[in-house]
Each structure stands twice: as structure tokens, then as C-alpha cells.
Scaffold this motif. Structure first.
Motif, PDB file in Angstrom:
ATOM      1  N   GLY C  33       0.823  -1.200   0.000  1.00 26.26           N
ATOM      2  CA  GLY C  33       0.000   0.000   0.000  1.00 26.26           C
ATOM      3  C   GLY C  33       0.862   1.256   0.000  1.00 26.26           C
ATOM      4  N   GLN C  34       0.678   2.064  -1.038  1.00 23.32           N
ATOM      5  CA  GLN C  34       1.417   3.316  -1.154  1.00 23.32           C
ATOM      6  C   GLN C  34       0.494   4.480  -0.843  1.00 23.32           C
ATOM      7  N   VAL C  35       1.061   5.505  -0.250  1.00 25.49           N
ATOM      8  CA  VAL C  35       0.295   6.731  -0.004  1.00 25.49           C
ATOM      9  C   VAL C  35       1.034   7.893  -0.661  1.00 25.49           C
ATOM     10  N   GLY C  36       0.507   9.100  -0.460  1.00 24.93           N
ATOM     11  CA  GLY C  36       1.026  10.240  -1.209  1.00 24.93           C
ATOM     12  C   GLY C  36       2.225  10.934  -0.591  1.00 24.93           C
ATOM     13  N   PHE C  37       3.142  10.160  -0.021  1.00 28.08           N
ATOM     14  CA  PHE C  37       4.341  10.768   0.556  1.00 28.08           C
ATOM     15  C   PHE C  37       5.316  11.188  -0.549  1.00 28.08           C
ATOM     16  N   LEU C  38       5.892  12.342  -0.363  1.00 23.85           N
ATOM     17  CA  LEU C  38       6.935  12.835  -1.266  1.00 23.85           C
ATOM     18  C   LEU C  38       8.184  11.971  -1.120  1.00 23.85           C
ATOM     19  N   PRO C  39       9.091  12.052  -2.106  1.00 23.93           N
ATOM     20  CA  PRO C  39      10.358  11.325  -1.966  1.00 23.93           C
ATOM     21  C   PRO C  39      11.011  11.634  -0.618  1.00 23.93           C
ATOM     22  N   ALA C  40      11.602  10.608  -0.049  1.00 23.16           N
ATOM     23  CA  ALA C  40      12.186  10.722   1.288  1.00 23.16           C
ATOM     24  C   ALA C  40      13.306  11.762   1.329  1.00 23.16           C
ATOM     25  N   VAL C  41      13.337  12.504   2.412  1.00 21.95           N
ATOM     26  CA  VAL C  41      14.446  13.426   2.675  1.00 21.95           C
ATOM     27  C   VAL C  41      15.067  13.009   3.999  1.00 21.95           C
ATOM     28  N   GLU C  42      16.350  12.692   3.944  1.00 20.30           N
ATOM     29  CA  GLU C  42      17.084  12.224   5.126  1.00 20.30           C
ATOM     30  C   GLU C  42      16.808  13.111   6.334  1.00 20.30           C
ATOM     31  N   GLY C  43      16.432  12.483   7.420  1.00 15.88           N
ATOM     32  CA  GLY C  43      16.235  13.231   8.657  1.00 15.88           C
ATOM     33  C   GLY C  43      14.882  13.902   8.795  1.00 15.88           C
ATOM     34  N   GLN C  44      14.054  13.788   7.757  1.00 21.36           N
ATOM     35  CA  GLN C  44      12.712  14.369   7.866  1.00 21.36           C
ATOM     36  C   GLN C  44      11.657  13.265   7.866  1.00 21.36           C
ATOM     37  N   PRO C  45      10.559  13.502   8.602  1.00 24.62           N
ATOM     38  CA  PRO C  45       9.484  12.502   8.609  1.00 24.62           C
ATOM     39  C   PRO C  45       8.776  12.485   7.258  1.00 24.62           C
ATOM     40  N   PRO C  46       8.073  11.394   6.941  1.00 18.68           N
ATOM     41  CA  PRO C  46       7.315  11.315   5.686  1.00 18.68           C
ATOM     42  C   PRO C  46       6.331  12.483   5.582  1.00 18.68           C
ATOM     43  N   THR C  47       6.289  13.086   4.410  1.00 19.80           N
ATOM     44  CA  THR C  47       5.445  14.263   4.197  1.00 19.80           C
ATOM     45  C   THR C  47       4.557  14.069   2.977  1.00 19.80           C
ATOM     46  N   PRO C  48       3.244  14.212   3.143  1.00 20.46           N
ATOM     47  CA  PRO C  48       2.356  14.086   1.979  1.00 20.46           C
ATOM     48  C   PRO C  48       2.654  15.166   0.943  1.00 20.46           C
ATOM     49  N   ALA C  49       2.367  14.853  -0.328  1.00 22.93           N
ATOM     50  CA  ALA C  49       2.604  15.792  -1.426  1.00 22.93           C
ATOM     51  C   ALA C  49       1.776  17.060  -1.273  1.00 22.93           C
ATOM     52  N   GLY C  50       0.730  16.974  -0.503  1.00 22.75           N
ATOM     53  CA  GLY C  50      -0.135  18.132  -0.277  1.00 22.75           C
ATOM     54  C   GLY C  50      -1.435  17.675   0.335  1.00 22.75           C
ATOM     55  N   PRO C  51      -2.295  18.633   0.664  1.00 21.75           N
ATOM     56  CA  PRO C  51      -3.543  18.269   1.337  1.00 21.75           C
ATOM     57  C   PRO C  51      -4.646  17.831   0.381  1.00 21.75           C
ATOM     58  N   THR C  52      -4.472  18.027  -0.924  1.00 22.45           N
ATOM     59  CA  THR C  52      -5.584  17.759  -1.840  1.00 22.45           C
ATOM     60  C   THR C  52      -5.561  16.328  -2.362  1.00 22.45           C
ATOM     61  N   LEU C  53      -6.740  15.877  -2.782  1.00 20.58           N
ATOM     62  CA  LEU C  53      -6.864  14.541  -3.363  1.00 20.58           C
ATOM     63  C   LEU C  53      -6.011  14.443  -4.627  1.00 20.58           C
ATOM     64  N   ARG C  54      -5.988  15.504  -5.418  1.00 19.98           N
ATOM     65  CA  ARG C  54      -5.205  15.474  -6.659  1.00 19.98           C
ATOM     66  C   ARG C  54      -3.713  15.262  -6.361  1.00 19.98           C
ATOM     67  N   GLU C  55      -3.191  16.065  -5.472  1.00 17.05           N
ATOM     68  CA  GLU C  55      -1.765  15.943  -5.140  1.00 17.05           C
ATOM     69  C   GLU C  55      -1.440  14.548  -4.611  1.00 17.05           C
ATOM     70  N   GLN C  56      -2.286  14.073  -3.717  1.00 17.36           N
ATOM     71  CA  GLN C  56      -1.994  12.776  -3.101  1.00 17.36           C
ATOM     72  C   GLN C  56      -2.190  11.614  -4.082  1.00 17.36           C
ATOM     73  N   THR C  57      -3.196  11.720  -4.941  1.00 17.77           N
ATOM     74  CA  THR C  57      -3.435  10.631  -5.895  1.00 17.77           C
ATOM     75  C   THR C  57      -2.264  10.519  -6.870  1.00 17.77           C
ATOM     76  N   LEU C  58      -1.835  11.651  -7.390  1.00 15.68           N
ATOM     77  CA  LEU C  58      -0.731  11.614  -8.359  1.00 15.68           C
ATOM     78  C   LEU C  58       0.560  11.129  -7.710  1.00 15.68           C
ATOM     79  N   GLN C  59       0.820  11.561  -6.491  1.00 16.02           N
ATOM     80  CA  GLN C  59       2.032  11.105  -5.801  1.00 16.02           C
ATOM     81  C   GLN C  59       1.952   9.616  -5.476  1.00 16.02           C
ATOM     82  N   THR C  60       0.763   9.180  -5.072  1.00 15.95           N
ATOM     83  CA  THR C  60       0.578   7.763  -4.761  1.00 15.95           C
ATOM     84  C   THR C  60       0.827   6.903  -5.997  1.00 15.95           C
ATOM     85  N   LEU C  61       0.262   7.323  -7.125  1.00 16.92           N
ATOM     86  CA  LEU C  61       0.474   6.581  -8.376  1.00 16.92           C
ATOM     87  C   LEU C  61       1.957   6.591  -8.757  1.00 16.92           C
ATOM     88  N   ALA C  62       2.620   7.724  -8.555  1.00 18.04           N
ATOM     89  CA  ALA C  62       4.068   7.798  -8.834  1.00 18.04           C
ATOM     90  C   ALA C  62       4.831   6.838  -7.927  1.00 18.04           C
TER      91      ALA C  62
END
Lengths: 136, 136, 136
Positions: C33-62
Motif C-alpha cells: 500500500g502506497q500513499v502520497g508521501f513525497l520522496p524521502a528526505v534524510e532526517g525528515q518525517p514522511p510528508t504528503p505531497a499536499g492536502p488535496t486529493l489530486r496531489e496525493q493521488t498523483l504522488q501515490t500513483l508515482a
């Protein structure tokens, strides 16, 4: 023609409907959704291992493992587990239990993929897990 | 190279998005989530078989079967069904319908594995089922 | 004996528990199961691509695509996607995003099967997707 066989561990309560606890066909083994029921006792209804997430998670994992083993597989063959929880607040605790459980299993292959989502389950049940395995 | 083919029964309404009602590649056949829509009628929107769990469950199972058959499979090839209900109180009734349905199918192989969970579905829909089959 | 390998794209944040973002064994590839987290950045917690369904859907598919490609597969190999949304009212918008995304992918094979259900997800996450692929 590859035969499809039902997998029915002796410890398991009878399924509540016309489905199998596991089936295997060729190198594919599918484990049905398992919950935290204790080993079946003749004449008694299915009973959860306890009211806590820890008790139910460990029993559920034991029940999945029993199906895998009865079908000739191990955790190393599992490609995917699907974890159904009833409460988002249980995620961290489930993960801790899950991690410790698998560390104790001494896996010889990478951990399976997993999806965790939050759904409704029958009264008193906090977790359900199913698994897809591909044998070697 | 094994070809992946889409499975589209003539009776089925068009999927509401870019996915297939079923796909087959080699000996693996995956049926998309089916609901209780009646066979498609040109120019009309998808219509559930009725408001009751019985009507929708039987139509949903018929829709899954149509995809299986269009793809060259039968219920005997099914390894796993995933049943999504909206209400825990529907479990017993769904099981009774499910059991009778499969008794009537005259299966020649063990029943598939199954997972049932309780989720949200679009307004008016009480059940959704998908299936994974491995052909002989 | 076919080896089971873990698939871990360099862009991905570490799984929050003992599971793999993807596993492959023989011709079967399972994406967790993938969610809309942006590519990992060392030392930072997982961060969603944004608050919108569009941002998260596209990131999840990526994110699903990254696992597929790291495992030697493409969208054309995918048999099934499971889409988990938190709100039935997001269905139409998700479908529109999903359709445009896959039109842009230039698929050479039929679209995969799909099941969409509505569940709970961790706070701030609107969509989760997993996928099963069978390689050619």
C-alpha cells in the motif's frame, strides 16, 4: 491440470460459511482472512484470544502461520499481508507487535509487502489479516 | 511473453474509469470489484438489482461469474474472494445467501478462501466482491 | 527455487514496520500500500505531497510506479489495483485524475482490474493504492 486443494489446520474453527481457511493451486497459496480466535474446542463457539490488540494480533499471526504451514509454505513465501484494523490509533502498537513477531520468526527472505487499512469488523474483533504466498 | 487481455462481458456496464472488469495473463485471472448492477441497458445508467442484500449479493456473484466465464475460468478456479459489506449486521444473511449460491453451483473443487470486511460503498450499494483465480 | 527479493526505491521513505514496499518472486510482483508521501528526505518525517486529493493521488500513483519499475515491471504488467479512499464523495474526482494519469502513461496493454472501497486512513491521508503485477 494443477489441483486446487483446501487447507484446513486442525486447530482452526470451522469457517462460518462456504469458504476455505486457505487454498493452494500450483505454487500459489491464499490464506483467508484470519482473526484472533483461539484453537477450536469441540462444542464451543469461536473465542478470541483476549480483548487486547496484542493478544489478538499474535493469535491472528499464529492462525495465518498455521494455514501457511499446513499448505507447505512458510512466512518466507508470503508476498503480501493485508492487515485490517478497526482504529487508526492501533497502528503504532500493531506495528510494534508485528515487528517483534517477525524478528522472532527468523525470516530467511525479505519481509512481505503489506497494506493496512481501517475498517469495521465483527464486535470484539480488533484485527484481521490475510496473506498471499508464492511457493518456491 | 504472455499477453494480458481485458475481460469484458457483454452484460456489463462500462467501468466508471480506466480499468477493466477483469484481466487475464497466463494462468492468472483477476476480477475487479463487482457490485449488484443489472446487465447493462444501452442509454441507461447502471442500476442495482434491487435495494435488498439478497438481490445485490446474487447479482454481484452473477457479475463475478460472468467475468470468470468470459475469461475462460469457473468458480472452481477461484482462490480468493474479497467481500465488502457496509454493515456488520449483514454478515449472517450474506453468509446464508453465499452458501446457498455455492451449493447451487455444484463446485468440483474446494471453496475459495475469503476475507470479509466492512467498509463504505457508494450510496445504495450494500456489497462489493472481487476475485482472484488461478487457471488449471 | 525462485528467489524472493525486496523492492526498495531510493525515493521511498522507510516502511513504518517490518514490511517491504514491494516484493518479487518469479513473475509475481506485489506492491505494498502506497500513499502520497513525497520522496524521502534524510532526517525528515514522511510528508504528503499536499492536502488535496489530486496531489496525493498523483504522488501515490508515482510511488506505485517507482516500485514497479524498481522491480522490473511497468503499469502494463499490473493485474489489479486496490484504491482506498476515505470519502465516497472523492470517487468522481479520483476517477478523473486516475483516467488522465493512465492516458498519459501510454499503456500498451489493457488497463488493470480495480477495486475501490472507502476506509479509514491515518490523519491527513486521503488515498492509498496497492498493486499486483504479473510479469511477462
Amino acid at each position: 491440470m494443477t489441483e486446487k486443494t483446501a487447507i484446513t489446520p486442525a486447530t482452526h474453527t470451522a469457517p462460518p460459511a462456504k469458504f476455505s481457511h486457505g487454498v493452494r493451486k500450483g505454487n500459489i497459496l491464499q490464506v483467508a482472512g484470519q482473526v484472533g480466535f483461539l484453537p477450536a474446542v469441540e462444542g464451543q463457539p469461536p473465542t478470541p484470544a483476549g480483548p487486547t490488540l496484542r493478544e489478538q494480533t499474535l493469535q491472528t499471526l499464529a492462525n495465518v502461520k498455521a494455514v501457511l504451514e499446513e499448505g507447505g509454505a512458510t512466512w518466507d513465501d508470503v508476498m503480501m499481508t493485508r492487515v485490517y484494523l478497526t482504529d487508526v490509533d492501533h497502528f503504532a502498537e500493531m506495528n510494534a507487535i508485528y515487528n517483534t513477531y517477525f524478528e522472532d520468526q527468523g525470516l530467511g527472505a525479505p519481509a512481505s509487502a503489506r497494506t493496512t487499512v481501517y475498517v469495521g469488523l465483527p464486535q470484539g474483533l480488533l484485527i484481521e489479516i490475510d496473506a498471499l504466498a508464492v511457493l518456491g
